[in-house]
Design a protein around this motif. Structure first.
Motif, mmCIF file in Angstrom:
data_model
loop_
_atom_site.group_PDB
_atom_site.id
_atom_site.type_symbol
_atom_site.label_atom_id
_atom_site.label_comp_id
_atom_site.label_asym_id
_atom_site.label_seq_id
_atom_site.Cartn_x
_atom_site.Cartn_y
_atom_site.Cartn_z
ATOM 1 N N VAL A 76 0.840 -1.197 0.000
ATOM 2 C CA VAL A 76 0.000 0.000 0.000
ATOM 3 C C VAL A 76 0.878 1.252 0.000
ATOM 4 C CG1 VAL A 76 -1.742 1.303 1.268
ATOM 5 C CG2 VAL A 76 -1.964 -1.173 1.042
ATOM 6 N N ALA A 77 1.949 1.247 0.761
ATOM 7 C CA ALA A 77 2.857 2.395 0.794
ATOM 8 C C ALA A 77 3.491 2.620 -0.581
ATOM 9 C CB ALA A 77 3.924 2.199 1.860
ATOM 10 N N ARG A 78 3.857 1.543 -1.268
ATOM 11 C CA ARG A 78 4.413 1.698 -2.623
ATOM 12 C C ARG A 78 3.355 2.263 -3.566
ATOM 13 N NH1 ARG A 78 6.543 -3.273 -1.189
ATOM 14 N NH2 ARG A 78 5.129 -4.439 -2.550
ATOM 15 N N MET A 79 2.110 1.834 -3.404
ATOM 16 C CA MET A 79 1.031 2.371 -4.229
ATOM 17 C C MET A 79 0.834 3.864 -3.960
ATOM 18 S SD MET A 79 -1.852 -0.585 -4.149
ATOM 19 C CE MET A 79 -1.726 -2.044 -5.146
ATOM 20 N N VAL A 80 0.894 4.242 -2.696
ATOM 21 C CA VAL A 80 0.751 5.660 -2.338
ATOM 22 C C VAL A 80 1.868 6.468 -2.994
ATOM 23 C CG1 VAL A 80 0.904 7.311 -0.422
ATOM 24 C CG2 VAL A 80 -0.533 5.276 -0.219
ATOM 25 N N ARG A 81 3.078 5.968 -2.902
ATOM 26 C CA ARG A 81 4.203 6.676 -3.533
ATOM 27 C C ARG A 81 3.989 6.799 -5.037
ATOM 28 N NH1 ARG A 81 8.620 7.811 -0.699
ATOM 29 N NH2 ARG A 81 8.940 6.809 1.306
ATOM 30 N N LEU A 140 -12.423 -1.128 -2.837
ATOM 31 C CA LEU A 140 -12.661 0.060 -2.019
ATOM 32 C C LEU A 140 -11.352 0.779 -1.693
ATOM 33 C CD1 LEU A 140 -15.363 -1.278 0.463
ATOM 34 C CD2 LEU A 140 -15.656 0.601 -1.183
ATOM 35 N N LEU A 141 -10.328 0.027 -1.326
ATOM 36 C CA LEU A 141 -9.037 0.636 -1.014
ATOM 37 C C LEU A 141 -8.435 1.276 -2.262
ATOM 38 C CD1 LEU A 141 -6.818 1.307 0.969
ATOM 39 C CD2 LEU A 141 -5.917 -1.021 0.665
ATOM 40 N N SER A 142 -8.538 0.594 -3.390
ATOM 41 C CA SER A 142 -8.030 1.149 -4.653
ATOM 42 C C SER A 142 -8.742 2.451 -4.994
ATOM 43 C CB SER A 142 -8.214 0.148 -5.790
ATOM 44 O OG SER A 142 -7.485 -1.025 -5.548
ATOM 45 N N ALA A 143 -10.067 2.458 -4.857
ATOM 46 C CA ALA A 143 -10.844 3.665 -5.154
ATOM 47 C C ALA A 143 -10.424 4.809 -4.242
ATOM 48 C CB ALA A 143 -12.335 3.377 -5.009
ATOM 49 N N TRP A 144 -10.199 4.509 -2.980
ATOM 50 C CA TRP A 144 -9.788 5.528 -2.019
ATOM 51 C C TRP A 144 -8.431 6.125 -2.409
ATOM 52 C CZ3 TRP A 144 -6.315 5.292 2.451
ATOM 53 C CH2 TRP A 144 -6.478 6.360 3.339
ATOM 54 N N LEU A 145 -7.473 5.263 -2.774
ATOM 55 C CA LEU A 145 -6.144 5.743 -3.154
ATOM 56 C C LEU A 145 -6.195 6.577 -4.432
ATOM 57 C CD1 LEU A 145 -4.002 2.573 -2.340
ATOM 58 C CD2 LEU A 145 -4.134 4.708 -1.024
ATOM 59 N N VAL A 172 -3.264 6.231 6.032
ATOM 60 C CA VAL A 172 -3.206 5.191 5.003
ATOM 61 C C VAL A 172 -3.059 3.827 5.670
ATOM 62 C CG1 VAL A 172 -1.809 4.251 3.127
ATOM 63 C CG2 VAL A 172 -2.349 6.694 3.172
ATOM 64 N N ALA A 173 -2.161 3.724 6.616
ATOM 65 C CA ALA A 173 -1.944 2.445 7.300
ATOM 66 C C ALA A 173 -3.210 1.985 8.017
ATOM 67 C CB ALA A 173 -0.784 2.566 8.291
ATOM 68 N N ALA A 174 -3.904 2.912 8.674
ATOM 69 C CA ALA A 174 -5.118 2.545 9.419
ATOM 70 C C ALA A 174 -6.239 2.093 8.486
ATOM 71 C CB ALA A 174 -5.589 3.731 10.265
ATOM 72 N N VAL A 175 -6.477 2.840 7.408
ATOM 73 C CA VAL A 175 -7.548 2.472 6.469
ATOM 74 C C VAL A 175 -7.192 1.169 5.755
ATOM 75 C CG1 VAL A 175 -8.748 3.156 4.355
ATOM 76 C CG2 VAL A 175 -8.415 4.811 6.197
ATOM 77 N N ALA A 176 -5.951 1.042 5.319
ATOM 78 C CA ALA A 176 -5.531 -0.180 4.627
ATOM 79 C C ALA A 176 -5.663 -1.391 5.540
ATOM 80 C CB ALA A 176 -4.096 -0.035 4.126
ATOM 81 N N ALA A 177 -5.237 -1.262 6.781
ATOM 82 C CA ALA A 177 -5.348 -2.380 7.729
ATOM 83 C C ALA A 177 -6.814 -2.718 7.976
ATOM 84 C CB ALA A 177 -4.649 -2.032 9.043
ATOM 85 N N GLY A 178 -7.653 -1.703 8.092
ATOM 86 C CA GLY A 178 -9.079 -1.946 8.304
ATOM 87 C C GLY A 178 -9.734 -2.655 7.134
ATOM 88 N N LEU A 179 -9.396 -2.255 5.927
ATOM 89 C CA LEU A 179 -10.009 -2.873 4.757
ATOM 90 C C LEU A 179 -9.395 -4.228 4.410
ATOM 91 C CD1 LEU A 179 -10.598 0.235 2.469
ATOM 92 C CD2 LEU A 179 -12.346 -1.279 3.438
ATOM 93 N N LEU A 180 -8.109 -4.384 4.625
ATOM 94 C CA LEU A 180 -7.457 -5.645 4.260
ATOM 95 C C LEU A 180 -7.475 -6.656 5.392
ATOM 96 C CD1 LEU A 180 -4.390 -4.249 2.257
ATOM 97 C CD2 LEU A 180 -6.586 -5.083 1.369
ATOM 98 N N GLY A 181 -7.779 -6.205 6.610
ATOM 99 C CA GLY A 181 -7.850 -7.124 7.731
ATOM 100 C C GLY A 181 -6.502 -7.589 8.235
#
Length: 190
Positions: A76-81, A140-145, A172-181
């Motif tokens: 997710v961090a690489r995607m954000v970058r 959902l995570l992809s759409a958010w990013l 980002v870490a909190a939302v990603a962890a919440g959506l990816l479990g």
């Protein structure tokens, strides 16, 4: 024309096309505009690329191939970058996906967006997701990013426009962890 001149001309055409397509989309961009920006005759576009569609495809083909390389918890961090913080000066400061979105009135472009986004981003996130509805949560995570990237670079909302990676990382870490479990990093050391 010497080979070196051909390659330099082709590179100028691609650079001009990237900027035009990113700013104006496919339909609003003419072959003559691109050629004029590159300082060459429009006929060279047809000689080097065959047609405007092939030029568009080549000019918007910059989704990073190495995005999936590295530790899973940093994906997710690489995607954000890549989506939000990479230097996309070649596209007027916006991710190539934005140029494709501006051209999404064409079914083949929508299909290409769907294939590239789903096979590159969503699929990788879905493979990381734990539990039920992995595909939905990955989308959902992809759409958010993507939304963050658009609000930051296209709309230039005040808080996102001035935010840096460190500002976004905990969210980002909190939302990603919440959506990816599962725990995900909001930053990378790279």
């Amino acid at each position: 024309m010497r080979k070196r001149d051909r390659e330099a001309t082709k590179a100028r055409l691609l650079e001009a096309a990237r900027l035009r397509f990113a700013r104006e989309g496919y339909d609003a961009t003419s072959v003559r505009d691109i050629a004029g920006d590159a300082g060459v005759d429009a006929g060279l576009i047809f000689r080097y690329f065959g047609n405007k569609k092939r030029l568009f495809d080549e000019a918007t083909a910059d989704i990073p191939a190495d995005l999936l390389d590295g530790p899973e918890e940093e994906l997710v961090a690489r995607m954000v970058r890549s989506v939000i913080f990479a230097d996309w000066t070649r596209y007027g400061g916006e991710h190539p996906l934005v140029a494709m979105l501006r051209s999404s009135a064409h079914e083949d472009t929508r299909q290409r967006i769907r294939e590239e986004v789903c096979t590159t981003y969503v699929s990788a996130l879905e493979n990381l997701a734990e539990g039920d509805d992995a595909e939905l949560r990955a989308e959902l995570l992809s759409a958010w990013l993507v939304g963050i990237g658009i609000l930051r670079s296209v709309v230039a909302t005040p808080a996102l426009a001035k935010a840096d990676l460190d500002d976004l990382a905990p969210h980002v870490a909190a939302v990603a962890a919440g959506l990816l479990g599962r725990p995900m990093s909001g930053t990378t050391d790279a």
